[in-house]
Design a protein around this motif. Structure first.
Motif, PDB file in Angstrom:
ATOM      1  N   TYR A  68      28.913  -3.182 -25.562  1.00 35.99           N
ATOM      2  CA  TYR A  68      27.888  -2.571 -26.398  1.00 35.99           C
ATOM      3  C   TYR A  68      27.463  -1.229 -25.805  1.00 35.99           C
ATOM      4  N   SER A 123      24.624  -6.052 -34.117  1.00 36.90           N
ATOM      5  CA  SER A 123      23.948  -5.181 -33.156  1.00 36.90           C
ATOM      6  C   SER A 123      22.802  -5.931 -32.482  1.00 36.90           C
ATOM      7  N   THR A 130      19.010   0.405 -30.054  1.00 33.52           N
ATOM      8  CA  THR A 130      19.975  -0.367 -30.834  1.00 33.52           C
ATOM      9  C   THR A 130      21.324  -0.290 -30.141  1.00 33.52           C
ATOM     10  N   VAL A 132      25.309  -1.359 -30.162  1.00 36.00           N
ATOM     11  CA  VAL A 132      26.341  -1.744 -31.123  1.00 36.00           C
ATOM     12  C   VAL A 132      27.680  -1.881 -30.413  1.00 36.00           C
TER      13      VAL A 132
END
Length: 473
Positions: A68, A123, A130, A132
């Motif tokens: 991520y 997410s 945030t 992702v």
């Protein structure tokens, strides 16, 4: 339970609740408590064009096997303009004429409102950022991702350098987006590329790129016609030779000439059987069993069967396979390194057909040499376009014959012709199981438009006319 253990378990949930409460009145999205990551593994080193990236908001991490990265920072590093759209309640990224939306806590990135890219996981929230999945974000922004050998030591990001949108082609790009075009588009002016871009999906988790190979369907016919003209130049056949002299047994085969096959004036059936395992000989026998639509030479009827027979005649006259002849006379001399005859193992973009108002993956594409079957790229077809403005491949007399209309349908040999007051535009479209293609070019040089779509049944002829009007005004 030991109090210290109990505090260690509860602390992450207390922190997440405080974070959610602090965000509730802001313009940023509110995340559910379950989206907060409490246990992560450090990510491999992430590079941009070979240089290490520094992260201001939150460090990348690996969670349940997925790497991520912070959405805003990573997207901006890859060249996107990023903002929060409060009406959509989504993060919005703008790049290369595309608007890419990501709705928090989902797996999806939506491109231009009609293409949805699916990530392996949703997410997450980490330190207010945030986070992702890296590879899906890179794919949405048309960036490339490379990694070192296993175990992965670093991941290198390469921003999209394949997409080209010049100011002169902005309206053409906007038009293709409005039309929800899926595939690859190229527009050039005297060889200078104005637009080179991929649109839509190549499977559920991969976007089409401008570099991709794809089937070109009936754009193959122009190569078949050129092959026949090359053999005619070499004195190995004549255009008034009859079908009977090469493949006997057809109804009125002694009246059907190669010229008629090339110009779709033979009267032969439009299509031939396309079944797995059917040999070329069996296909030819099936065509023989179909009645003629009209007396040879008396009318026009587009015939895939006629061009398949021309492909076979090229083999008989040259002593080479259709593939070998096209390779040796056109593809190799033009350095069209990403082109050839496709089989079921050729890596081309996936085709789609419409079923119940949804695009679903198409079945197997069957054809025979001559009528269809070639795969290529927009770059290779631009080389083909340029060569047809010279006498490097064919002499001027052969080129003139290709681009001369022989019926009220204005069809020449492998090309349709539109003679305007200023120039001659030659063009062709193609369709196959899950594919819609087209090429439109000015004889002698000018605006060239190439559309290699992977949605079946799309009207590329209208699209090319509209794009030409947008480019030329």
């Amino acid at each position: 339970m030991n109090k210290s253990i109990r505090r260690a378990i509860l602390l992450p949930f207390v922190i997440s609740s405080l974070l959610i409460g602090s965000l509730a009145g802001a313009s940023s999205p509110v995340y559910a408590q379950s989206s907060v990551v409490t246990k992560t593994t450090a990510a491999p080193d992430i590079l941009l064009n070979g240089s290490p990236l520094a992260w201001a908001s939150s460090e990348p991490f690996v969670y349940q096997g997925t790497t991520y990265v912070p959405l805003r920072e990573a997207a901006e590093q890859l060249g996107a303009e990023v903002k929060w759209n409060k009406n959509k309640r989504a993060t919005e990224m703008l790049i290369h004429g595309n608007i890419i939306d990501h709705l928090p806590e989902t797996r999806y990135f939506t491109i231009n409102g009609y293409t949805q890219l699916q990530a392996p996981a949703a997410s997450l929230l980490q330190n207010g950022a945030t986070m992702v999945p890296l590879r899906t974000l890179a794919a949405a922004l048309s960036a490339k991702v490379t990694s070192s050998s296993n175990p992965i030591r670093h991941i290198n990001l390469l921003p999209d350098s394949s997409t080209i949108i010049m100011d002169a082609a902005n309206r053409a790009d906007e038009y293709l987006i409005r039309q929800q075009f899926s595939g690859i588009a190229l527009v050039a002016d005297h060889g200078q590329v104005l637009l080179r871009k991929g649109y839509g999906l190549n499977g559920p988790d991969k976007l089409i790129t401008p570099d991709d190979q794809t089937r070109i369907a009936s754009l193959t016919k122009a190569f078949t016609a050129a092959a026949v003209m090359k053999l005619a130049e070499d004195g190995k056949l004549q255009l008034d030779d009859t079908l009977e002299s090469y493949i006997p047994g057809f109804p009125q085969g002694d009246e059907i000439t190669l010229h008629m096959l090339l110009s779709h004036t033979s009267g032969l059936a439009s299509n031939f059987p396309r079944t797995a395992g059917l040999t070329l000989e069996q296909t030819i026998e099936a065509i023989k069993g179909k009645p003629l639509a009209f007396t040879p030479g008396a009318d026009f009827k587009y015939s895939n069967s006629g061009y398949m027979l021309l492909g076979r005649i090229v083999e008989l006259v040259s002593g080479k396979s259709y593939d070998d002849f096209i390779q040796s006379h056109f593809i190799v001399p033009l350095h069209m390194t990403e082109s050839g005859i496709a089989d079921q193992h050729t890596q081309v973009i996936k085709g789609y057909v419409s079923k119940a108002d949804q695009w679903t993956l198409a079945g197997t594409y069957y054809t025979q040499p001559g009528s269809g079957g070639l795969y290529s790229t927009v770059d290779d077809l631009l080389k083909w376009d340029a060569a047809l403005n010279t006498t490097d491949l064919l002499n001027q007399d052969s080129l003139d014959k290709l681009f001369t209309p022989y019926s009220y349908k204005n069809y020449g040999y492998g090309w349709m012709i539109d003679q305007t007051a200023d120039n001659k535009i030659v063009f062709h479209n193609g369709s196959g199981t899950g594919y819609s293609t087209g090429i439109s070019r000015e004889v002698g040089g000018g605006i060239t438009i190439i559309l290699l779509g992977n949605h079946g049944g799309v009207d590329t002829l209208t699209m090319m006319r509209d794009i030409r009007q947008l480019i030329t005004g």
